[in-house]
Design a protein around this motif. Structure first.
Motif, PDB file in Angstrom:
ATOM      1  N   LEU A  40       0.821  -1.211   0.000  1.00  0.00           N
ATOM      2  CA  LEU A  40       0.000   0.000   0.000  1.00  0.00           C
ATOM      3  C   LEU A  40       0.855   1.260   0.000  1.00  0.00           C
ATOM      4  O   LEU A  40       0.534   2.236  -0.680  1.00  0.00           O
ATOM      5  N   THR A  41       1.950   1.238   0.734  1.00  0.00           N
ATOM      6  CA  THR A  41       2.870   2.374   0.744  1.00  0.00           C
ATOM      7  C   THR A  41       3.409   2.607  -0.664  1.00  0.00           C
ATOM      8  O   THR A  41       3.473   3.755  -1.134  1.00  0.00           O
ATOM      9  N   ASP A  42       3.767   1.530  -1.342  1.00  0.00           N
ATOM     10  CA  ASP A  42       4.266   1.650  -2.720  1.00  0.00           C
ATOM     11  C   ASP A  42       3.182   2.197  -3.646  1.00  0.00           C
ATOM     12  O   ASP A  42       3.441   3.090  -4.461  1.00  0.00           O
ATOM     13  N   LEU A  43       1.963   1.667  -3.529  1.00  0.00           N
ATOM     14  CA  LEU A  43       0.860   2.106  -4.379  1.00  0.00           C
ATOM     15  C   LEU A  43       0.580   3.595  -4.198  1.00  0.00           C
ATOM     16  O   LEU A  43       0.510   4.350  -5.176  1.00  0.00           O
ATOM     17  N   PHE A  44       0.459   4.037  -2.949  1.00  0.00           N
ATOM     18  CA  PHE A  44       0.161   5.448  -2.700  1.00  0.00           C
ATOM     19  C   PHE A  44       1.354   6.338  -3.049  1.00  0.00           C
ATOM     20  O   PHE A  44       1.177   7.484  -3.457  1.00  0.00           O
ATOM     21  N   GLY A  45       2.559   5.813  -2.929  1.00  0.00           N
ATOM     22  CA  GLY A  45       3.737   6.561  -3.357  1.00  0.00           C
ATOM     23  C   GLY A  45       3.713   6.825  -4.855  1.00  0.00           C
ATOM     24  O   GLY A  45       4.016   7.935  -5.303  1.00  0.00           O
ATOM     25  N   VAL A  46       3.328   5.816  -5.623  1.00  0.00           N
ATOM     26  CA  VAL A  46       3.199   5.983  -7.078  1.00  0.00           C
ATOM     27  C   VAL A  46       2.117   7.012  -7.388  1.00  0.00           C
ATOM     28  O   VAL A  46       2.291   7.872  -8.258  1.00  0.00           O
TER      29      VAL A  46
END
Length: 129
Positions: A24-30
């Motif tokens: 989720l951190t990666d997704l929201f970072g993107v």
């Protein structure tokens, strides 16, 4: 001689809570980077097209990124759910040409085809131009 038959059940790897948090951190970072880079299509890849009123939401995101110099940052404040469904609250900050916009954004995500998709998002008006 007796034959023994053993049934072997396939092992399914269930992601740990830490793995899900990182996904989720990666997704929201993107998503945050996509807004900052004026790339609305990349941002919208994480949104399920079945989201009610997706068309008008997507138009707002496109208008927001085309007219303004943006910077975006996100912090996950709460996260709960399973390996299939997550409810997340985000502290989202947008700087739009020097005007600061900040909100607590609530998202519901579902894992679809091994990828997380946002199926509910509130407040949507946060992404209006």
């Amino acid at each position: 001689m007796r034959r023994r038959i053993f049934l072997v059940a396939p092992l399914f790897v269930v992601p740990s809570l830490a793995d899900i948090r990182q996904e989720l951190t990666d997704l929201f970072g993107v998503m945050a980077t996509a807004l900052s880079d004026a790339n609305p299509e990349l941002f919208l890849q994480s949104i399920d097209p079945a989201l009610p009123n997706y068309g008008s939401f997507a138009e707002n995101v496109r208008a927001l990124t085309s007219r303004n110099n943006l910077s975006s940052s996100i912090e996950i404040t709460t996260q709960e759910g399973s390996d299939a469904v997550q409810n997340v609250e985000l502290e989202w900050l947008l700087d739009i040409g020097g005007v600061r916009r900040q909100a607590l954004v609530k998202c519901r995500l579902e894992r679809k085809k091994k990828q997380w998709r946002i199926v509910a998002l509130d407040p949507r008006g946060f992404f209006s131009p």
